[in-house]
Enzyme design. Structure first.
Site, PDB file in Angstrom:
ATOM      1  N   PRO A 181      42.335  49.891 -38.814  1.00 35.19           N
ATOM      2  CA  PRO A 181      43.305  48.852 -39.184  1.00 35.19           C
ATOM      3  C   PRO A 181      42.947  48.274 -40.556  1.00 35.19           C
ATOM      4  CG  PRO A 181      41.587  47.871 -37.852  1.00 35.19           C
ATOM      5  CD  PRO A 181      41.192  49.331 -38.057  1.00 35.19           C
ATOM      6  N   ALA A 215      45.874  41.507 -38.092  1.00 33.79           N
ATOM      7  CA  ALA A 215      45.527  42.934 -38.031  1.00 33.79           C
ATOM      8  C   ALA A 215      46.490  43.679 -37.133  1.00 33.79           C
ATOM      9  CB  ALA A 215      44.101  43.104 -37.514  1.00 33.79           C
ATOM     10  N   ASN A 216      46.475  45.011 -37.256  1.00 38.88           N
ATOM     11  CA  ASN A 216      47.155  45.889 -36.305  1.00 38.88           C
ATOM     12  C   ASN A 216      46.137  46.393 -35.305  1.00 38.88           C
ATOM     13  OD1 ASN A 216      49.397  45.683 -37.953  1.00 38.88           O
ATOM     14  ND2 ASN A 216      49.676  47.871 -38.150  1.00 38.88           N
ATOM     15  N   ARG A 217      46.591  46.902 -34.188  1.00 36.54           N
ATOM     16  CA  ARG A 217      45.692  47.551 -33.234  1.00 36.54           C
ATOM     17  C   ARG A 217      45.407  48.953 -33.725  1.00 36.54           C
ATOM     18  NH1 ARG A 217      45.658  44.710 -28.503  1.00 36.54           N
ATOM     19  NH2 ARG A 217      47.558  43.569 -28.062  1.00 36.54           N
TER      20      ARG A 217
END
Ligand code: C5P
Length: 221
Positions: A17, A29-31
């Site tokens: 990420p 954040a993204n996973r």
């Protein structure tokens, strides 16, 4: 046994990420576990490529035989990818945050009981894949990923054109699939001349098959 098929080739891979700071202790954040991207970096190295892996914050180990550059933010990731050019191969696997906080605070934003709740103004992050896909130093082979929860084929084909990629590796990341953070992946390879469905494989096997496909394409080019 002849020389390795990617000997003498340079590759740049993004993985994991990005973390976009809100203040010194908070981020957006993204996973992403980084498992698929790291496995691809590893698989390209095994075929003889000289690989630079630009990784966002992950908890998994640096793959052996690969130059790893650790970054936090999308802008840092973009700069590290551009610094790795020229390259023959770019595989952009990172789950880059689409937005960052327009002006992150230098100090921790304090909670004051009874006062108003902060709002975050966001601004767009650079699209690293799109930048690479349209760059004057564009690698011969540019591969992107598309994590979708619906209308996978159409979304991937649109992405192929918009981002200037040769292939989009598309997968269904609906929570029920268990792909997110898991060890297996079921992907479709969306290219200029059609779509190929691959079976359910480990992320290492997806990586090995993708590295072989890349080697084959470069051999024909
Ligand atoms: O547009 P979307 O995020 O769905 O596209 C996914 C693909 O684009 C992935 O290959 C991802 O690594 C790449 N990407 C990027 N920079 C961004 C957003 C996505 O490189 N800012």
């Amino acid at each position: 046994k002849g020389p390795k098929p990617l000997a003498g080739r340079k590759a740049v891979v993004t993985s994991g990420p990005t973390h976009e700071p809100i203040d010194p202790v908070r981020y957006i954040a993204n996973r992403s576990s980084g498992r698929q991207g790291h496995a691809i970096a590893s698989a390209l190295a095994k075929l003889g490529a000289e690989v630079t892996l630009v990784s966002g914050p992950v908890t998994i180990q640096d793959p052996p035989g690969v130059t790893v550059i650790h970054v936090e933010r999308a802008e840092e990731m973009r700069d590290a990818v551009l610094a790795a050019l020229p390259a023959d191969i770019a595989v952009m696997v990172a789950a880059v945050a689409d937005w960052r906080v327009a002006s992150a605070s230098d100090q921790k934003i304090k909670k004051h009981p009874g006062e108003s709740i902060p709002t975050l103004a966001l601004t767009e992050n650079p699209d690293i894949l799109k930048t690479i896909g349209h760059h004057t130093m564009r690698p011969k082979l540019v591969v992107g990923f598309a994590a979708e929860t619906q209308d996978i084929d159409n979304n991937a084909r649109t992405k192929l054109d918009r981002k200037g990629a040769d292939f989009i590796v598309a997968n269904d990341v609906s929570p029920a699939t268990g792909i997110m953070g898991g060890v297996r992946n079921r992907v479709k390879i969306v290219g200029r001349d059609g779509i190929e469905q691959w079976p359910d494989l480990t992320k290492e096997d997806v990586a090995a098959k993708l590295a072989a496909l890349i080697a084959e394409r470069l051999r024909q080019a």
